[in-house]
Motif scaffolding. Structure first.
Motif, short mmCIF file in Angstrom:
data_model
loop_
_atom_site.label_atom_id
_atom_site.label_comp_id
_atom_site.label_asym_id
_atom_site.label_seq_id
_atom_site.Cartn_x
_atom_site.Cartn_y
_atom_site.Cartn_z
N TYR A 82 0.76 -1.21 0.06
CA TYR A 82 -0.13 0.04 0.08
C TYR A 82 0.95 1.13 0.01
CZ TYR A 82 -3.26 3.53 1.92
OH TYR A 82 -4.20 4.66 1.85
N GLU A 83 2.10 1.10 0.64
CA GLU A 83 2.90 2.30 0.85
C GLU A 83 3.67 2.88 -0.51
OE1 GLU A 83 3.11 -0.46 2.84
OE2 GLU A 83 2.02 0.38 4.41
N SER A 84 3.91 1.88 -1.38
CA SER A 84 4.46 2.27 -2.90
C SER A 84 3.61 3.23 -3.55
CB SER A 84 4.74 1.06 -3.60
OG SER A 84 3.61 0.26 -3.66
N LYS A 85 4.06 3.91 -4.25
CA LYS A 85 3.63 4.85 -5.05
C LYS A 85 3.34 4.40 -6.37
CE LYS A 85 5.41 8.68 -2.19
NZ LYS A 85 6.25 9.68 -2.23
N PHE A 86 1.99 4.31 -6.91
CA PHE A 86 1.73 3.97 -8.06
C PHE A 86 0.16 4.34 -8.42
CE2 PHE A 86 0.22 0.81 -5.20
CZ PHE A 86 -0.73 0.55 -5.49
N ASP A 87 -0.20 4.42 -9.51
CA ASP A 87 -1.47 4.88 -10.08
C ASP A 87 -2.35 3.69 -10.96
OD1 ASP A 87 -0.63 5.03 -12.75
OD2 ASP A 87 -0.86 7.13 -12.58
N ALA A 88 -3.51 3.94 -11.12
CA ALA A 88 -4.20 3.20 -12.00
C ALA A 88 -3.83 2.72 -13.44
CB ALA A 88 -5.67 3.62 -11.94
N SER A 89 -2.77 3.39 -13.91
CA SER A 89 -2.39 3.18 -15.10
C SER A 89 -1.33 1.89 -14.92
CB SER A 89 -1.89 4.14 -15.79
OG SER A 89 -0.59 4.51 -15.16
N LEU A 90 -0.81 1.34 -13.90
CA LEU A 90 -0.08 0.56 -13.89
C LEU A 90 -0.74 -0.98 -14.37
CD1 LEU A 90 2.70 -0.90 -12.40
CD2 LEU A 90 1.47 -1.27 -10.47
N ASN A 91 0.28 -1.66 -15.19
CA ASN A 91 -0.17 -2.87 -15.99
C ASN A 91 0.82 -3.96 -15.46
OD1 ASN A 91 -1.34 -4.37 -17.70
ND2 ASN A 91 -0.29 -3.60 -19.25
N LEU A 92 0.40 -4.90 -14.71
CA LEU A 92 1.02 -6.03 -14.53
C LEU A 92 0.65 -7.35 -15.79
CD1 LEU A 92 0.80 -6.01 -10.65
CD2 LEU A 92 2.49 -5.01 -12.18
N VAL A 93 1.64 -7.49 -16.29
CA VAL A 93 1.30 -8.84 -17.30
C VAL A 93 1.64 -9.86 -16.79
CG1 VAL A 93 1.45 -9.41 -19.86
CG2 VAL A 93 1.71 -7.06 -19.29
N HIS A 94 0.94 -11.12 -16.86
CA HIS A 94 1.01 -12.49 -16.35
C HIS A 94 1.39 -12.07 -14.86
CE1 HIS A 94 1.08 -13.64 -20.24
NE2 HIS A 94 2.32 -13.05 -20.79
N PRO A 95 0.69 -11.75 -13.92
CA PRO A 95 1.23 -11.27 -12.79
C PRO A 95 1.29 -12.38 -11.59
CG PRO A 95 -1.42 -11.05 -12.95
CD PRO A 95 -0.76 -11.43 -14.21
N THR A 96 2.67 -12.80 -11.78
CA THR A 96 3.13 -13.83 -10.73
C THR A 96 4.56 -13.56 -10.36
OG1 THR A 96 3.02 -16.14 -10.11
CG2 THR A 96 3.64 -15.52 -12.44
N SER A 97 4.80 -13.54 -8.92
CA SER A 97 6.14 -13.46 -8.42
C SER A 97 6.66 -12.30 -8.92
CB SER A 97 7.10 -14.38 -8.87
OG SER A 97 6.80 -15.81 -8.54
N ILE A 98 5.93 -11.02 -8.70
CA ILE A 98 6.20 -9.59 -8.84
C ILE A 98 6.56 -9.06 -7.53
CG2 ILE A 98 5.51 -7.47 -9.71
CD1 ILE A 98 4.08 -8.83 -12.01
N ILE A 99 7.49 -8.59 -7.31
CA ILE A 99 8.01 -7.88 -5.80
C ILE A 99 8.36 -6.48 -6.26
CG2 ILE A 99 9.48 -8.04 -3.99
CD1 ILE A 99 9.51 -11.19 -4.48
N ILE A 100 7.32 -5.59 -5.43
CA ILE A 100 7.68 -4.16 -5.51
C ILE A 100 7.83 -3.80 -3.96
CG2 ILE A 100 6.64 -2.06 -6.24
CD1 ILE A 100 5.33 -3.56 -8.27
#
Length: 168
Positions: free
Chosen positions: A65-83
């Motif tokens: 929740y603390e990371s800064k992003f907006d609704a345009s963020l696109n995660l393709v094949h969303p698995t094992s993504i660490i931000i």
């Protein structure tokens, strides 16, 4: 005639619900991101954190929740993504599977800043207090530990930078 129109509307609603439930993970994660942005706008940290944890458990996407992003963020094949929690993502960032964005050391609280319209391909690792410029491409399995100039392509381990050719 009215009964048939009412039945058609009810059918469309049921079809929409069915499509959401049985949609791909990409679409469901996109929905979670939209909800998280809404929770941030309304300053509902508890609900945003619950959504973040749901993404972690269900899809393996660590998007605090603390990371800064907006609704345009696109995660393709969303698995094992660490931000990491301090990461800042610009508008229209696309991230593929198995990507890590975070700090380079547990003792140093320094996170990357990703510019607008950047694409980060599978397996890329971006660590430390660095800035990725606008309109960049980070190649698959690249390890980036230095600033990337805008309109560049970063590939390799460690990443080497090449100017991006004009698309016109």
């Amino acid at each position: 005639m009215l009964a048939q129109e009412g039945e058609l509307v009810g059918f469309n609603i049921l079809r929409s619900i069915y499509n959401f439930i049985f949609s791909t993970a990409d679409r469901r994660v996109y929905f979670y991101i939209k909800l998280m942005v809404l929770m941030k706008e309304r300053k509902l940290k508890i609900l945003g954190t619950i959504l973040s944890r749901r993404l972690q458990r269900k899809y393996g996407v660590f998007l605090p929740y603390e990371s800064k992003f907006d609704a345009s963020l696109n995660l393709v094949h969303p698995t094992s993504i660490i931000i990491g929690s301090g990461v800042e993502l610009g508008r229209n960032v696309t991230i593929y599977q198995n990507v890590t964005l975070g700090r380079s050391s547990a003792s140093i609280n320094a996170y990357p800043i990703i510019g607008e319209n950047t694409i980060i391909y599978s397996g890329a690792v971006i660590l430390g207090s660095i800035e990725i410029g606008k309109n960049c491409i980070i190649g698959a399995n690249a390890v980036v530990t230095r600033d990337v100039p805008k309109n560049s392509i970063a590939v390799g381990v460690p990443a080497k930078f090449h100017p991006r050719k004009n698309d016109s």
